[in-house]
Design a protein around this motif. Structure first.
Motif, PDB file in Angstrom:
ATOM      1  N   LEU A 540      27.694  36.815  80.819  1.00 26.33           N
ATOM      2  CA  LEU A 540      26.592  37.149  81.709  1.00 26.33           C
ATOM      3  C   LEU A 540      25.795  35.908  82.067  1.00 26.33           C
ATOM      4  O   LEU A 540      25.450  35.103  81.196  1.00 26.33           O
ATOM      5  N   ARG A 541      25.524  35.730  83.350  1.00 21.07           N
ATOM      6  CA  ARG A 541      24.688  34.624  83.819  1.00 21.07           C
ATOM      7  C   ARG A 541      23.501  35.220  84.567  1.00 21.07           C
ATOM      8  O   ARG A 541      23.607  35.511  85.762  1.00 21.07           O
ATOM      9  N   ASP A 542      22.413  35.412  83.870  1.00 21.94           N
ATOM     10  CA  ASP A 542      21.228  36.010  84.468  1.00 21.94           C
ATOM     11  C   ASP A 542      20.012  35.233  83.971  1.00 21.94           C
ATOM     12  O   ASP A 542      19.690  35.287  82.772  1.00 21.94           O
ATOM     13  N   PRO A 543      19.318  34.503  84.840  1.00 26.12           N
ATOM     14  CA  PRO A 543      18.167  33.704  84.400  1.00 26.12           C
ATOM     15  C   PRO A 543      17.099  34.524  83.683  1.00 26.12           C
ATOM     16  O   PRO A 543      16.462  34.023  82.748  1.00 26.12           O
ATOM     17  N   ALA A 544      16.911  35.775  84.076  1.00 26.69           N
ATOM     18  CA  ALA A 544      15.889  36.592  83.422  1.00 26.69           C
ATOM     19  C   ALA A 544      16.292  36.911  81.982  1.00 26.69           C
ATOM     20  O   ALA A 544      15.461  36.848  81.062  1.00 26.69           O
ATOM     21  N   VAL A 545      17.561  37.247  81.776  1.00 31.64           N
ATOM     22  CA  VAL A 545      18.041  37.495  80.416  1.00 31.64           C
ATOM     23  C   VAL A 545      17.944  36.215  79.594  1.00 31.64           C
ATOM     24  O   VAL A 545      17.506  36.223  78.433  1.00 31.64           O
ATOM     25  N   ASN A 546      18.358  35.115  80.177  1.00 28.78           N
ATOM     26  CA  ASN A 546      18.293  33.828  79.472  1.00 28.78           C
ATOM     27  C   ASN A 546      16.866  33.493  79.065  1.00 28.78           C
ATOM     28  O   ASN A 546      16.627  32.974  77.970  1.00 28.78           O
ATOM     29  N   HIS A 547      15.920  33.769  79.945  1.00 27.17           N
ATOM     30  CA  HIS A 547      14.513  33.498  79.626  1.00 27.17           C
ATOM     31  C   HIS A 547      14.069  34.308  78.410  1.00 27.17           C
ATOM     32  O   HIS A 547      13.388  33.792  77.521  1.00 27.17           O
ATOM     33  N   ARG A 548      14.479  35.584  78.363  1.00 27.70           N
ATOM     34  CA  ARG A 548      14.094  36.416  77.220  1.00 27.70           C
ATOM     35  C   ARG A 548      14.736  35.908  75.928  1.00 27.70           C
ATOM     36  O   ARG A 548      14.124  35.944  74.856  1.00 27.70           O
ATOM     37  N   ILE A 549      15.966  35.422  76.035  1.00 31.70           N
ATOM     38  CA  ILE A 549      16.645  34.871  74.853  1.00 31.70           C
ATOM     39  C   ILE A 549      15.886  33.653  74.331  1.00 31.70           C
ATOM     40  O   ILE A 549      15.612  33.531  73.122  1.00 31.70           O
ATOM     41  N   ILE A 550      15.537  32.756  75.229  1.00 32.35           N
ATOM     42  CA  ILE A 550      14.841  31.531  74.823  1.00 32.35           C
ATOM     43  C   ILE A 550      13.494  31.858  74.184  1.00 32.35           C
ATOM     44  O   ILE A 550      13.122  31.281  73.150  1.00 32.35           O
TER      45      ILE A 550
END
Length: 962
Positions: A540-550
């Motif tokens: 999955l490449r989703d900036p919003a998901v990545n932001h939540r992970i970080i």
């Protein structure tokens, strides 16, 4: 009874100082260190340097595991010398120490503790196990921090960087997600170096090569399909030193342009072998070499004629995988250096094998498990191993026994010596093993526009260390999209490499390296925080998901992934049931390769980058390279402007240190016995761009060099006793002006050495100046003036003024090298002051002091002085004279330097009773005889004006009477 001659000792102005000749560094240094800590030396220096030009040396993270060794000491001292010297130049030179806290070595230590208790790591909750790893790392960070500080390394020890800090782990996973978003990350099954003992993939930087002895075997594969009739009934012979790979064979490779021959062997069978290797093949099998064996009737052919041939596996009777045909494939990597010129292909266990077989539709079969055993359902040797066990591969082991029984084993001997990769942590042999892993591609087109969404091109803290214009991505043959390899190679060209030859080394490594395998099958580290679609296999490449992970990592560290509610992280747009969270962790080299993000950029701004990285030469394949690739992949440029490479610390005989040899030199022991400044003198004095030696004799040499410098400071402190600004003068005799000229020359040389990071040259020139220009020349000549002239004497005032200039220069110049001693010297002269020598800037040396004409004159005079000293020495040995003050020197004017001074000035410079210019000397250029003059009872000079021994000369009489 004769009268006792008067005692004038109380009238002589002898140097006075409390600075001891004996250093006692091991006892003094801890107290000095405690004072620095109490006064907040590092933080106060940051305040004093605020706003100035910045110089950033980024500290490569040592591993938080065990006491420091000599390699650590050498590395940290060199870094500290560089940082302190840049600070001395007036720059703001922060130093943020750091540690690598994740990864296998720590995990391995915790597992060892479990094994001692007969526990299994897999039976412990992962969060509990990771907590134990964290505690272990924290313990060693504390211990090593104290040890590094004891070396005199100045830095922000209260706030170091640790890869296991939550903010660090968040930054690391953020960098990983940048690679994912730009499409540089992919999952694939390729052979990687794998440790069956540690059950994980390893990077090249985690491997060291050791010499071993292996079993070598020749195996016959029966040819069952042939493109020409001469191959009918023949056997293709393969040679290997890894018998355990034969059960995973899928093909045979040949060299298209090599000449092969079908030859009849003494056993009556016909074998296909490269023509140039038939003799060695016979020899291995114990067959007599006989020209008749090579009958002209036997066919000779080029390798390309093997195209279309098919063999069968020796264990074909087992059916299934083993019954499949083994095609002959053309391989450019096949040579006739050794073996038979035919190579068996196991795509699971070799990079060349994998690439060649993949092109022909042959995929890995994953027969060997992570612990080195064949999987239980494997038809041959299922459940057996471990494959790295020499007994398993031995001529009488199960593999060779089964091949022998099948009639396929020819030669077999356990005598092949070669270099083989081992895990540098467990020291166990590794294997190439195909497993599903995560990779960063080196040759995938990377749109520059995506790179520019991150931080800008970056600026170096110090303009003096800039290494070229901002990066313009190179043309790649793929439009305007460069690859990571191209960006890295371009950045290497734009970086300053010290020494210069290291540029070619890292360039060659980057040019030829495979894709970066970044996944590890372990527990302690930063997870590869990706979600893989269970249906498509795409992540999955989703900036919003990545932001939540970080953000989750920032709040809870890496454990946030292992303990996550994945639906919460995925958010309302995705169903957690459709996605598999990746369970692998990141290669620790990715951790350390990302440190520039959470150290340099986080503390100094998003456009900042390091002026300098400094590590050992092994880091061309380690930290230098991982940092380069990480930064190029996310920022399009290197994270450093310059890179310095040093060698390794060897014992006094030039051997690698090892406990088994008993030749380990422990820096902690050296400091406890001799002091850190001695170790620092050794580091600075070596040619550290190459491997360096350390032992008792080497340290004795460093101690001797240190002692001479200490004695120079002791003399200066004593000679400057009571000196004040009221005594200072600006009128200097020629000798003082010459010394100031030499000081100005030295100033230029030292600055040049600092800019070149050549501290061996720096220390050598300082020592030469202190020993030869000062102690053996200037101090020697002027001691009479210091001791015996009146305090108001213009010459004595000039001398002491220059001594003050010398003191202020030398104590500053030596401060980066021997900081404890420099502080002791500083505090001895100005006791009780709260300041430190380490707040000082580079000494102000007036360029106007440079006077080449004066320099040439006094250089010539020093040459004359050497000749006179040499001429006096035989008379001293023969006890004709005692000191040189009893000598009268006659010099012919042909020795042109003799005419540069008056006779009285010449006598003073030569430290003799009298010097005469005598044109009519017979034969010799100079002559020395004993004086007939009486000796002054105060200054001990033999002068015509002294009526009798013990009486005073005119000068001393005036000073005494007063």
């Amino acid at each position: 009874m004769a009268d006792t001659p008067p005692d004038y000792r109380d009238t002589v102005f002898l140097p006075k100082t409390d600075f001891p000749m004996k250093a006692g560094l091991a006892q003094k240094e801890p107290a000095i260190l405690a004072r620095w800590q109490a006064m907040g030396l590092y933080q106060r220096l940051r305040e004093k340097r605020a706003g100035r030009e910045r110089f950033i040396l980024h500290d490569g993270p040592p591993y938080a595991n065990g006491d420091i060794h000599m390699g650590h000491a050498m590395n940290k001292v060199l870094k500290d010398i560089i940082v302190r010297s840049q600070s001395l130049l007036g720059k703001d030179a922060p130093y943020i120490p750091g540690w690598d806290c994740h990864g296998l070595p720590i995990e391995w230590k915790i597992e060892e503790e479990y094994r001692k208790k007969k526990l299994n790591k897999d039976d412990v909750p992962p969060a509990e196990f990771r907590a134990e790893c964290r505690a272990y790392a924290a313990k060693w960070v504390g211990i090593q921090s104290e040890q590094f500080q004891r070396l005199g390394v100045m830095g922000d020890w209260d706030d170091p960087y640790l890869t296991m800090k939550f903010d660090s782990e968040a930054a690391i996973v953020g960098e990983l997600l940048k690679f994912a978003e730009t499409g540089q990350l992919y999952r694939g099954a390729k052979p990687v170096m794998w440790s069956p003992v540690e059950k994980t993939a390893l990077a090249e930087a985690e491997v060291e090569y050791e010499d071993i002895t292996s079993t070598q075997i020749d195996v016959a594969f029966e040819i069952v399909e042939w493109p020409f009739e001469e191959l009918e009934g023949a056997y293709a012979v393969v040679w290997t030193t890894t018998p355990w790979t034969i059960p995973v064979n899928q093909a045979i490779a040949y060299a298209p342009n090599v000449k092969y021959q079908v030859t009849i062997a003494p056993d009556g069978k016909r074998y296909v072998v490269a023509k140039d290797l038939i003799a060695s093949f016979f020899a291995r099998n114990g067959w007599t070499y006989d020209d008749q064996v090579y009958s002209d009737d036997e066919p000779e052919f080029e390798g390309h004629m093997l195209e279309g041939a098919v063999a069968r596996h020796p264990m074909h009777h087992l059916g299934g995988f083993f019954a499949k045909p083994r095609p002959f494939l053309s391989g450019d990597f096949v040579t006739t250096d050794q073996g038979t010129g035919l190579v068996h292909m196991a795509p699971d266990h070799g990079e060349d094998d994998f690439e060649l077989c993949k092109r022909h539709g042959l995929e890995p079969v994953f027969a060997v498990e992570g612990d080195g055993r064949y999987r239980a359902d494997w038809a041959w040797l299922g459940g057996q191993g471990s494959v790295i066990n020499p007994k398993f591969n031995a001529p009488d082991g199960p593999i060779c026994s089964d091949l022998r029984e099948a009639g396929a084993l020819l030669a077999a001997s356990a005598d092949y010596k070669h270099s083989y990769p081992h895990s540098w942590r467990s020291k166990a042999k590794v294997i190439f093993r195909a497993t599903p892993q995560w990779f960063i591609g080196m040759d995938r087109p990377l749109p520059p526009s995506r790179l520019r969404e991150g931080p800008g091109e970056g600026t170096s803290g110090s303009a003096a260390f800039e290494a070229g214009p901002p990066l313009t991505p190179p043309a790649s043959g793929r439009g305007n999209d460069p690859t990571l390899r191209e960006l890295a190679l371009d950045s290497i060209e734009r970086t300053r490499w010290v020494p210069e030859k290291s540029r070619n080394r890292i360039a060659a490594m980057v040019e030829g390296r495979p894709d970066w395998v970044i996944s590890r099958q372990r527990a302690w580290g930063v997870p590869i925080a990706l979600y893989v679609n269970r249906r498509t296999g795409e992540y999955l490449r989703d900036p919003a998901v990545n932001h939540r992970i970080i953000e989750a990592f920032r709040a809870g560290g890496a454990d946030a992934w292992f303990l996550a509610d994945h639906q919460t992280l995925l958010g309302p747009d995705y169903d957690a049931a459709e996605y598999e969270p990746v369970g692998d962790i990141l290669d620790v080299w990715f951790d350390s390769g990302s440190t520039h993000v959470f150290v340099i950029e986080a503390r100094y701004g998003m456009d900042a980058r390091a002026d300098l990285y400094v590590e050992g030469s092994d880091q061309h394949r380690g930290w230098f390279q991982s940092s380069l690739l990480e930064s190029c992949g996310t920022r399009g440029r290197a994270p450093y402007a310059a890179v310095l490479t040093h060698g390794f610390a060897l014992d006094g005989q030039g051997r690698k240190m090892s406990k088994s040899l008993g030749n380990v030199v422990d820096p902690l022991k050296v400091m406890s016995e001799s002091g850190a400044d001695i170790l620092r003198m050794w580091v600075a004095s070596t040619d550290y761009f190459e491997d360096v030696k350390i032992g008792k004799e080497v340290l004795a040499g460093a101690s001797d060099a240190y002692r001479k410098l200490r004695n120079t400071f002791r003399y200066l402190l004593g000679a400057l006793d009571g000196f004040t600004d009221a005594e200072r003068t600006s009128e200097f005799p020629e000798l003082e002006r010459y010394i100031l000229h030499r000081l100005a020359e030295l100033d230029r040389e030292l600055k040049d050495a600092v800019n070149g990071f050549e501290f061996n040259r720096y220390v050598r020139r300082l020592s030469e100046f202190a020993n030869e220009d000062l102690s053996a020349f200037f101090f020697d000549i002027r001691k009479d003036c210091l001791y015996c002239d009146a305090p108001s004497s213009p010459k004595r005032r000039a001398y002491r003024t220059v001594l003050d200039v010398l003191f202020n220069a030398l104590v500053r110049w030596m401060a980066p090298i021997i900081p404890f001693t420099a502080e002791e010297v500083w505090q001895t002269r100005w006791p009780g002051e709260s300041d430190s020598v380490h707040f000082s800037d580079w000494p102000e040396v007036d360029a106007k002091w440079l006077n080449p004409t004066l320099g040439a004159k006094w250089d010539a005079l020093r040459g004359l002085r050497g000749q006179v000293t040499e001429a006096i020495e035989p008379l001293r040995r023969e006890k004709v004279i005692g000191s040189s003050l009893e000598a009268v020197v006659a010099i012919r004017p042909e020795l042109s330097a003799a005419t540069l001074l008056s006779e009285s000035e010449l006598a003073e410079m030569l430290i003799v009773s009298h010097a005469n210019i005598v044109p009519e000397l017979m034969g010799a250029e100079l002559e020395v005889v004993r004086t007939d003059f009486s000796k002054c009872g105060r200054c001990w000079r033999h002068l015509p004006e002294v009526p009798e021994d013990g009486a005073l000369c005119a000068r001393c009489s005036e000073v005494v009477s007063g």
